[in-house]
Write a protein that holds these residues in place. Sequence first.
Motif, PDB file in Angstrom:
ATOM      1  N   PRO A 194      -8.682  -9.508  -4.633  1.00 54.27           N
ATOM      2  CA  PRO A 194      -7.341 -10.125  -4.676  1.00 54.27           C
ATOM      3  C   PRO A 194      -6.422  -9.451  -5.695  1.00 54.27           C
ATOM      4  O   PRO A 194      -5.216  -9.292  -5.432  1.00 54.27           O
ATOM      5  N   ARG A 195      -6.964  -9.041  -6.828  1.00 52.35           N
ATOM      6  CA  ARG A 195      -6.142  -8.374  -7.833  1.00 52.35           C
ATOM      7  C   ARG A 195      -5.705  -6.983  -7.371  1.00 52.35           C
ATOM      8  O   ARG A 195      -4.563  -6.566  -7.593  1.00 52.35           O
ATOM      9  N   ARG A 196      -6.619  -6.278  -6.723  1.00 52.43           N
ATOM     10  CA  ARG A 196      -6.262  -4.956  -6.205  1.00 52.43           C
ATOM     11  C   ARG A 196      -5.193  -5.069  -5.126  1.00 52.43           C
ATOM     12  O   ARG A 196      -4.266  -4.250  -5.051  1.00 52.43           O
ATOM     13  N   GLN A 197      -5.306  -6.088  -4.274  1.00 51.90           N
ATOM     14  CA  GLN A 197      -4.303  -6.280  -3.233  1.00 51.90           C
ATOM     15  C   GLN A 197      -2.960  -6.666  -3.832  1.00 51.90           C
ATOM     16  O   GLN A 197      -1.909  -6.247  -3.336  1.00 51.90           O
ATOM     17  N   ALA A 198      -3.006  -7.435  -4.918  1.00 53.98           N
ATOM     18  CA  ALA A 198      -1.760  -7.813  -5.585  1.00 53.98           C
ATOM     19  C   ALA A 198      -1.100  -6.594  -6.225  1.00 53.98           C
ATOM     20  O   ALA A 198       0.122  -6.421  -6.168  1.00 53.98           O
ATOM     21  N   VAL A 199      -1.910  -5.735  -6.833  1.00 54.76           N
ATOM     22  CA  VAL A 199      -1.373  -4.507  -7.429  1.00 54.76           C
ATOM     23  C   VAL A 199      -0.741  -3.628  -6.345  1.00 54.76           C
ATOM     24  O   VAL A 199       0.339  -3.071  -6.523  1.00 54.76           O
ATOM     25  N   ALA A 200      -1.418  -3.524  -5.190  1.00 56.20           N
ATOM     26  CA  ALA A 200      -0.882  -2.729  -4.087  1.00 56.20           C
ATOM     27  C   ALA A 200       0.433  -3.300  -3.579  1.00 56.20           C
ATOM     28  O   ALA A 200       1.354  -2.557  -3.224  1.00 56.20           O
ATOM     29  N   ALA A 201       0.527  -4.635  -3.551  1.00 53.41           N
ATOM     30  CA  ALA A 201       1.758  -5.280  -3.087  1.00 53.41           C
ATOM     31  C   ALA A 201       2.936  -4.912  -3.992  1.00 53.41           C
ATOM     32  O   ALA A 201       4.043  -4.620  -3.516  1.00 53.41           O
ATOM     33  N   VAL A 202       2.686  -4.918  -5.289  1.00 54.48           N
ATOM     34  CA  VAL A 202       3.733  -4.526  -6.239  1.00 54.48           C
ATOM     35  C   VAL A 202       4.053  -3.046  -6.084  1.00 54.48           C
ATOM     36  O   VAL A 202       5.209  -2.625  -6.096  1.00 54.48           O
ATOM     37  N   GLY A 203       2.996  -2.241  -5.909  1.00 52.58           N
ATOM     38  CA  GLY A 203       3.173  -0.798  -5.883  1.00 52.58           C
ATOM     39  C   GLY A 203       3.846  -0.259  -4.641  1.00 52.58           C
ATOM     40  O   GLY A 203       4.528   0.773  -4.695  1.00 52.58           O
ATOM     41  N   GLN A 204       3.667  -0.916  -3.493  1.00 54.62           N
ATOM     42  CA  GLN A 204       4.269  -0.415  -2.257  1.00 54.62           C
ATOM     43  C   GLN A 204       5.779  -0.281  -2.385  1.00 54.62           C
ATOM     44  O   GLN A 204       6.374   0.697  -1.918  1.00 54.62           O
ATOM     45  N   ALA A 205       6.393  -1.280  -2.989  1.00 52.69           N
ATOM     46  CA  ALA A 205       7.860  -1.256  -3.131  1.00 52.69           C
ATOM     47  C   ALA A 205       8.298  -0.076  -3.991  1.00 52.69           C
ATOM     48  O   ALA A 205       9.258   0.633  -3.658  1.00 52.69           O
ATOM     49  N   GLY A 206       7.571   0.147  -5.084  1.00 52.26           N
ATOM     50  CA  GLY A 206       7.917   1.256  -5.967  1.00 52.26           C
ATOM     51  C   GLY A 206       7.689   2.610  -5.325  1.00 52.26           C
ATOM     52  O   GLY A 206       8.484   3.552  -5.496  1.00 52.26           O
ATOM     53  N   LEU A 207       6.613   2.712  -4.557  1.00 55.85           N
ATOM     54  CA  LEU A 207       6.281   3.982  -3.900  1.00 55.85           C
ATOM     55  C   LEU A 207       7.359   4.370  -2.893  1.00 55.85           C
ATOM     56  O   LEU A 207       7.862   5.499  -2.905  1.00 55.85           O
ATOM     57  N   ILE A 208       7.720   3.440  -2.017  1.00 51.61           N
ATOM     58  CA  ILE A 208       8.707   3.768  -0.991  1.00 51.61           C
ATOM     59  C   ILE A 208      10.081   4.002  -1.622  1.00 51.61           C
ATOM     60  O   ILE A 208      10.877   4.828  -1.132  1.00 51.61           O
ATOM     61  N   ARG A 209      10.366   3.321  -2.716  1.00 51.80           N
ATOM     62  CA  ARG A 209      11.652   3.524  -3.405  1.00 51.80           C
ATOM     63  C   ARG A 209      11.745   4.947  -3.946  1.00 51.80           C
ATOM     64  O   ARG A 209      12.793   5.593  -3.842  1.00 51.80           O
ATOM     65  N   GLU A 210      10.659   5.451  -4.528  1.00 47.69           N
ATOM     66  CA  GLU A 210      10.674   6.813  -5.064  1.00 47.69           C
ATOM     67  C   GLU A 210      10.834   7.835  -3.938  1.00 47.69           C
ATOM     68  O   GLU A 210      11.556   8.825  -4.091  1.00 47.69           O
TER      69      GLU A 210
END
Length: 378
Positions: A77-93
């Motif tokens: 669950p923590r890894r999935q939560a980190v990925a959820a936060v990270g997806q937005a940042g990745l696509i923004r870059e």
Amino acid sequence: MQRDRKTYFDAARRVIVKVGSGVLTGEDGLNIRIIRSLSRQISKLIDQGLEVILVSSGAMASGMRKIGLDRRPDEIPRRQAVAAVGQAGLIREYEKAFARYHKKVAQILLTGDGLSIRKRYLNARNTLLTLLDWQVIPIINENDTVSVEEIKFGDNDNLAAVISLLMHADILINLTNIAGLFNKDPRSHTDAELIRVVSAINRSIEKYASHIPGTLGTGGMTSKISSARKVTSAGIPMVIASGEEPNILLKLFSGKEFGTFFSPKKDRLPSRKCWIGYTAKPRGVIRIDEGAAAAVVNKGKSLLPSGVIDVEGEFDVGAPVEFKKTDDKSLGTGLVNYSSADIRKIMGLRSHQIIDRLGYKPYDEVIHRDNLVVTVDD
């Protein structure tokens, strides 16, 4: 006569580029320099008339940086939560980087079960074709936020292979933090030698790969070889090269021989058979005898009930099912003409005996050769 790699690059019009975590992860999260470099190179290739689809890792690195973590969480669950936060940042870059070259991007998040269903598989293909027609760059990643083991692709190497098959790509370029496939791990052996061309993926190639683990993400060299086996079997070449090499994509398309080139089989596999053999998730297993294995693998025959010796799992008519020999060696996948319950009743029988056992006989074959894909090397 075997074509050389330059011939494939010269003829390529639709390209899948996969970039791994080891390339995209910097000391403080995402490696923005690499993202900008890849965006510039891909934009130039598109301006030259190519269609490019990007399969990108990096969500975890992006999320860890935003949240302030110094290591990947162990709990799902923590890894999935980190990925959820990270997806937005990745696509923004990516969006910012591609905007410098007047290019638009679209984020596509997929799960393995989605493409395992034929209708969804075709819908995904139509969406990607529309984006390419609009000259929008699809950026694809596994939907780590909701994926669990039962519906995962496994890693982005496998996802890139599936997308290559889905889109009938002309070439797959797998960018990693190692310069290609070596006979030893080059990070710990100074005498390691780069294997420049792989004509067939055999046990020695698999052995080399098993000795080169991944340092980040889930896909080591073994998963990259598995990806290469899938696409080359379908007639698509693949290259493993260093994503840290300056202008690596432009160099590859200019004819420079970087990395390891995996030669494809001569004949391309039709789209439907690509889905059956490498994307549809098997719902069970049919075990067959040596005679049936030889007929199916070497002679291109259908699988008849007389060659079936065991059935594992429960499945309905039309389900994708893996077929194996008694030594547990997987031979391929096919769409069955009978349910698991009926196959158990007719296994070992001649086709003309089916009607006596079941009271009906819609097909002579358990799996017809048109619905069957052999995935083991001849």
